[in-house]
Design an enzyme around this catalytic site. Sequence first.
Site, PDB file in Angstrom:
ATOM      1  N   CYS A  80     -12.151 -17.369   2.175  1.00  8.12           N
ATOM      2  CA  CYS A  80     -13.310 -17.562   3.047  1.00  8.12           C
ATOM      3  C   CYS A  80     -14.607 -17.334   2.260  1.00  8.12           C
ATOM      4  O   CYS A  80     -14.913 -18.091   1.356  1.00  8.12           O
ATOM      5  CB  CYS A  80     -13.193 -16.653   4.268  1.00  8.12           C
ATOM      6  SG  CYS A  80     -14.318 -17.158   5.580  1.00  8.12           S
ATOM      7  N   TYR A  81     -15.328 -16.267   2.567  1.00  4.77           N
ATOM      8  CA  TYR A  81     -16.556 -15.990   1.812  1.00  4.77           C
ATOM      9  C   TYR A  81     -16.253 -15.936   0.317  1.00  4.77           C
ATOM     10  O   TYR A  81     -17.032 -16.424  -0.517  1.00  4.77           O
ATOM     11  CB  TYR A  81     -17.143 -14.650   2.259  1.00  4.77           C
ATOM     12  CG  TYR A  81     -18.440 -14.284   1.562  1.00  4.77           C
ATOM     13  CD1 TYR A  81     -19.642 -14.846   1.981  1.00  4.77           C
ATOM     14  CD2 TYR A  81     -18.455 -13.393   0.494  1.00  4.77           C
ATOM     15  CE1 TYR A  81     -20.835 -14.526   1.346  1.00  4.77           C
ATOM     16  CE2 TYR A  81     -19.643 -13.063  -0.149  1.00  4.77           C
ATOM     17  CZ  TYR A  81     -20.827 -13.631   0.288  1.00  4.77           C
ATOM     18  OH  TYR A  81     -22.008 -13.314  -0.336  1.00  4.77           O
ATOM     19  N   ASP A 238       2.071  10.544  10.161  1.00  3.29           N
ATOM     20  CA  ASP A 238       1.592  10.818   8.800  1.00  3.29           C
ATOM     21  C   ASP A 238       1.933  12.235   8.342  1.00  3.29           C
ATOM     22  O   ASP A 238       2.486  12.423   7.259  1.00  3.29           O
ATOM     23  CB  ASP A 238       0.071  10.598   8.712  1.00  3.29           C
ATOM     24  CG  ASP A 238      -0.314   9.194   9.149  1.00  3.29           C
ATOM     25  OD1 ASP A 238       0.569   8.316   9.132  1.00  3.29           O
ATOM     26  OD2 ASP A 238      -1.485   8.972   9.505  1.00  3.29           O
ATOM     27  N   SER A 239       1.621  13.226   9.176  1.00  2.00           N
ATOM     28  CA  SER A 239       1.890  14.586   8.706  1.00  2.00           C
ATOM     29  C   SER A 239       3.397  14.853   8.656  1.00  2.00           C
ATOM     30  O   SER A 239       3.862  15.606   7.813  1.00  2.00           O
ATOM     31  CB  SER A 239       1.153  15.620   9.553  1.00  2.00           C
ATOM     32  OG  SER A 239       1.644  15.647  10.859  1.00  2.00           O
ATOM     33  N   LYS A 381       0.059   2.341   6.877  1.00  2.00           N
ATOM     34  CA  LYS A 381       0.883   2.968   7.912  1.00  2.00           C
ATOM     35  C   LYS A 381       2.347   2.499   7.890  1.00  2.00           C
ATOM     36  O   LYS A 381       3.264   3.304   7.978  1.00  2.00           O
ATOM     37  CB  LYS A 381       0.276   2.649   9.281  1.00  2.00           C
ATOM     38  CG  LYS A 381       0.835   3.475  10.403  1.00  2.00           C
ATOM     39  CD  LYS A 381       0.098   4.763  10.440  1.00  2.00           C
ATOM     40  CE  LYS A 381       0.460   5.653  11.579  1.00  2.00           C
ATOM     41  NZ  LYS A 381      -0.488   6.773  11.639  1.00  2.00           N
TER      42      LYS A 381
END
Length: 557
Positions: A80-81, A238-239, A381
């Site tokens: 794109c950009y 996560d933890s 994640k």
Amino acid sequence: MEKVIVIDFGGQYNQLVARRVRECNVYCEIYSYRTPLEKIKEMDPKGIILTGGPSSCYEEGAATCSPELFELGVPVLGLCYGAQLMSHVLGGKVERADFREYGKTELEVDTKSALFGGEGSSLPYALSLQKVNAKTSCWMSHFDYISKLAPGFTSVAHTSSTPVAAMEDVSRNLYGIQFHPEVLHTPEGSKMLYNFVRGICGCKGDWRMDTFVRDSIESIRKKVGNGKVLLALSGGVDSSVAAALLSHAIGKQLTCVFVDHGLLRKNEGDEVEAVFGKGGRFDLNFVRVNAAERYYIKLAGVDEPERKRKIIGEEFIRVFEEEAKKIGAVDFLAQGTIYPDVVESGLGGESAVIKSHHNVGGLPEHVDFKEIIEPLRDLFKDEVRKVGLELGIPAELVFRQPFPGPGLGVRILGDITAEKVKMTQDADAIYREEVAKAAEEWKKENLSGRFGESKEGLSVDELFSREHEFNPLWMPDQYFAALTNVRSVGVMGDERTYDYAIALRAVKTVDFMTAEAADIPFEVLQTVMSRIINEVRGVNRVFYDLTSKPPGTIEME
Ligand code: XMP
């Protein structure tokens, strides 16, 4: 390790680009377009991807890059950009179109291009390319377009209104794509990114979570030596994964403090303890602090949402510090920071998102430690989830939905009491149970063979897909019951009631920045409603929240 660099020009899908590259088993990192060329050279990338961005590349002050970036001898792909900028910097022309091209668009590609899996390409890695159909669709979102190619480039794809939907200069290994291959609305986009990183850049694809686990266990051991590590375990993904990883590496040198603030979901404290506490499957010191009473006292009569958040966050730090004091000096404080946290705090790319109100309350000030250790700092994640499965954390915990730090504190509208917590927990547990049951039934009917039966005996990758990807379309990404502050009249048997209303929330979202209400089958909702009203004392009405975000938020406070 082989690395691809994603240069961030501030577009909205930048993390998604990096995630898709990682899905090709290629490690990549996001850097701002302001990163000096020297630093990029030092990193010795196998490939560079320029992302989308909000500016017009020909305007003064627009985000840009040095022409030398294209002379490093490293393959570059502009998206794109990024594609427009590449054209602009190398002598082509970019102009504003009369209309914005936005949405799903039919695309015709030149299948000889390596980007689309072409056999004609003279790459040494041509064998590993994935074929894209000559006619396919893509997701467009642009005002500007490439009106004249830079010298050396040819166009390799077009749409009815965009003559250069993709371009290449094979001799310099430069490629550009006007649309967004990273989003799901470009169904064959992942193949294009795969062809770039695995084919054109020649990456071997050695970024795998089992290797990550092995390597990080080794590096944690090296770093920690005989030292002691302290971790605040929330029971979130996560933890929990950080705890499991550290436990594998250093066993009892790790102490996890789990603060049960009384605003967890039903049975959650016990579930976390069953996995990480005595008799659980991990070798570590586990300290559970039952602080519910303390919290309820502090929160009594407080109904202003930000004030509630603040109290919960501050109290957490206080409880944690008290426990840390009992343990004494430690060498390391471990945190479950993950890569999006790093990028969003402005350290990685361009797109700093202010998330401070989502943090549980910052770092404790009165804990005696020398250094921070963040074993998941490089992971997205889904990679954290895979690591969790590799380490033997139960799937229920690994695929837990996001749960806010202040917990049910922001799902009980108005002031908080122990009774309200119980009502919310019970209603929420029924809701989750029924939705999970309906999803499981769908899987049994719609997934073939072993996949449909159950999760037993599946490999980590298979289990990940079954739990996370192979879901009915209506399956929400986050859902929960909240207790409204509304009380209304009802009838139960022969009696009138004057009880609370529960609101059921369920959203479909990719990034949690925007969301839509999920289309949970009506009969599932009806079962949930009747069970809640029959089983949860104090509730006589159930609402379903249809609001999207924006204008709503996902949580209600
Ligand atoms: P909103 O409500 O802002 O939520 O649309 C977006 C995502 O963030 C979570 N959320 C929080 N997480 N502390 C957290 O740790 C908070 O105070 C908080 N508020 C919202 C929410 O669950 C959703 O996933």
